[in-house]
Design a protein around this motif. Structure first.
Motif, PDB file in Angstrom:
ATOM      1  N   ASP A  69       0.845  -1.086  -0.082  1.00 44.76           N
ATOM      2  CA  ASP A  69       0.336  -0.068   0.053  1.00 44.76           C
ATOM      3  C   ASP A  69       0.879   1.167   0.328  1.00 44.76           C
ATOM      4  O   ASP A  69       1.943   1.166   0.644  1.00 44.76           O
ATOM      5  N   ASP A  70       0.220   2.345  -0.616  1.00 45.86           N
ATOM      6  CA  ASP A  70       1.222   3.598  -0.951  1.00 45.86           C
ATOM      7  C   ASP A  70       1.134   4.418   0.495  1.00 45.86           C
ATOM      8  O   ASP A  70       1.940   5.606   0.278  1.00 45.86           O
ATOM      9  N   GLN A  72      -1.076   6.259   1.462  1.00 47.35           N
ATOM     10  CA  GLN A  72      -1.899   7.579   1.292  1.00 47.35           C
ATOM     11  C   GLN A  72      -3.230   7.099   1.571  1.00 47.35           C
ATOM     12  O   GLN A  72      -3.915   6.221   1.593  1.00 47.35           O
ATOM     13  N   ARG A  92      -8.272  -1.138  -2.200  1.00 44.71           N
ATOM     14  CA  ARG A  92      -6.968  -0.932  -1.320  1.00 44.71           C
ATOM     15  C   ARG A  92      -6.887  -2.386  -0.273  1.00 44.71           C
ATOM     16  O   ARG A  92      -8.033  -2.924  -0.016  1.00 44.71           O
TER      17      ARG A  92
END
Length: 550
Positions: A69-70, A72, A92
């Motif tokens: 996961d980034d 954000q 997500r």
């Protein structure tokens, strides 16, 4: 003879790469020499040493939170409705969708922040899915649905092994690193002594707001301005008696070594009826009533009154039900602590903590409903009485490190609480920074909290500017955000000088204040609206715009 200075080894392998410091150093030198970028002086390893080193270059094993996961979280905005937050989190990883289901306030009432609460649930280190007070039943229902994905999946590899030189992300706890000290978390409260209460509204006000003080010296507690205080209330005795009468049970019925009345008094919530209560009712009734109870237990609203059904109203909606007392108690949520912004500074009032609390009372269908904690504090405790409490450290709401930095505080109603603390702290430390407070309420003659105190601070020069807004004194309502626009040029000047901005109060107010801030930055800072929005976002990123909204 002076030795020639060797050029530094180029840094080609980032610190975030999954290697030990020794491995990174060797790799930097290896690649620098290979590319002739300053690798002079590197001693080649023997074939045996090289084999040993290269055998250890396997990246550290990934833990269950290393899901790509980034990081954000565009849904982490308390003004967004849950459905919109879940849409933003669609696709997500599960733990991130769980975070989107939280109340997005990072208030700490659950014992974590929103991200950490979702992580410990995902890691199966927290079984309680109903701890998010701001999220309420919506959050609990969504978490239960998402949790089914965990139950259907194999346990995460929480004990992932990696390099012996350090822990992987899975080895690090998702919440606090160490067990909390007494008085520092909801699970470890301590006794504090109630000292006094003072009514802040004058006769004629439509509100009932109290300044309350507690002695914390005996408990050995301290805090920092910006922190919050968690209070464990008890339920109104009259409400407890009405519930016992409603289920037709003996008050002294034994529940886990205590009486039914005692458990209802201090252990379970009698607020909004949980789904499990309706599910229980559906098991012990029939016909149309059973169908209604089943619908309510699944989040439905067959009669359009679901939002008004507290535990007593739920019982009264199905008169004649006789649940077994122990099953009834198990169907209720635990009584949660309530968090309040601290309105004092230990530097000016040692050994004490002060709160600013609205007593919540409202009528529904002829019955007066009470805010459990607020009326507990306003009417049901006496000076000298001990209550359970703890301090919650603020995650991102506190005075600037440099006392010379100017601050702008926007806190209508009880939102003034942390700013009273800020002002007392700045006075006690003789901080040279300028202070500007925006305060508002309904009527000046009745609702000007701490008027004498603030006037004294202003006269002494501790409060540089005081801007007021009264929403009911004139035909047209006038709020703090309207006052901000009026003095927009001066506000922009303070911001341009590096001022930190703080907002405390209701979510809707916080949204209106931010909109006003964008407008005045655009008008007086020579920016387009989009540029002003980006400017405010940058203030938040740098910690110069902090909110405590609820």
């Amino acid at each position: 003879m002076t030795q020639p200075t060797r050029p530094p080894i180029a840094k080609l392998v980032p610190d975030s790469a999954p290697f030990t410091p020794e491995q990174r150093t060797w790799l930097n030198g290896f690649f620098a020499g290979f590319l002739e970028l300053g690798g002079a002086g590197i001693t080649a390893l023997s074939p045996e040493a090289n084999a040993v080193l290269m055998s250890g270059l396997t990246p550290a094993a990934k833990g269950p939170l290393d899901d790509g996961d980034d990081g954000q979280a565009p849904w982490h905005d308390q003004t967004l409705p849950l459905a919109e937050r879940m849409k933003l989190a669609d696709g997500r990883p599960l733990r991130r969708r769980m975070m989107a289901a939280m109340g997005q306030q990072d208030c700490g009432q659950c014992g974590y922040n929103c991200e950490d609460y979702s992580n410990v649930i995902f890691l199966r280190k927290e079984e309680r899915l109903n701890l998010c007070v701001p999220g309420g039943k919506e959050t609990t229902r969504t978490l239960k649905t998402l949790y089914k994905e965990i139950e259907e999946a194999p346990p995460p590899a929480g004990e992932a092994t990696g390099s012996s030189t350090g822990a992987t992300i899975a080895d690090r706890p998702a919440g606090p690193a160490q067990p909390a000290e007494r008085g520092r978390s909801r699970d470890h409260p301590v006794d504090v002594v109630f000292h006094s209460r003072t009514r802040l509204n004058k006769p004629g006000s439509g509100k009932e707001t109290w300044h309350l003080e507690f002695d914390v010296k005996e408990a050995g507690l301290d805090y920092t301005v910006g922190d919050t205080c968690g209070i464990y209330p008890t339920n109104d005795p009259a409400l407890v008696d009405a519930v016992i009468k409603g289920i037709d049970a003996p008050p002294d019925f034994p529940i886990g070594g205590r009486t039914l009345r005692a458990v209802l008094h201090d252990s379970v919530s009698l607020g909004l009826a949980p789904d499990m209560l309706f599910q229980l009712i559906s098991y012990i009734t029939g016909g149309e009533r059973r169908q209604k109870a089943k619908a309510l237990g699944c989040g439905g609203d067959p009669d359009g009154d679901a939002a008004t059904l507290d535990v007593l109203a739920a019982i009264q909606k199905f008169p004649g039900i006789r649940p077994e007392p122990e099953a009834f108690i198990e169907s209720l949520d635990a009584l949660q602590p309530r968090l309040y912004s601290i309105a004092s500074s230990l530097k000016s009032n040692p050994g004490r903590v002060a709160l600013t609390v609205d007593a919540v009372r409202y009528d529904i269908k002829g019955r007066t409903r009470l805010g459990a904690a607020s009326t507990f504090l306003a009417t049901r405790i006496a000076p000298g009485q001990k209550i359970k409490a703890y301090f919650q450290t603020a995650q991102a709401f506190g005075l600037p490190a440099d006392p010379a930095v100017p601050i702008i505080m926007i806190g209508p109603g009880t939102g003034i609480a942390p700013f009273r603390a800020f002002l007392h702290e700045r006075m006690a430390t003789k901080a040279p920074g300028r202070n500007w407070l925006f305060f508002g309420h309904q009527r000046r003659d009745y609702d000007f909290f701490y008027e004498d105190e603030l006037s004294g601070m202003k006269a002494a020069g501790a409060l540089t500017r005081l801007s007021l807004a009264w929403s009911r004194d004139d035909e047209e309502k006038f709020y703090v955000q309207d006052r901000m626009r009026q003095v927009g040029r001066d506000l922009w000047s303070w911001i341009a000088d590096g001022a930190h901005i703080y907002v405390c109060g209701a979510i809707a107010m916080g949204k209106d204040v931010e909109r006003a801030l964008v407008d005045l930055i655009s008008a007086h800072g020579a920016r387009t609206i989009d540029e002003a929005i980006a400017f405010v976002a940058d203030l938040k990123k740098k910690g110069r715009y902090q909110q405590d909204v609820y």
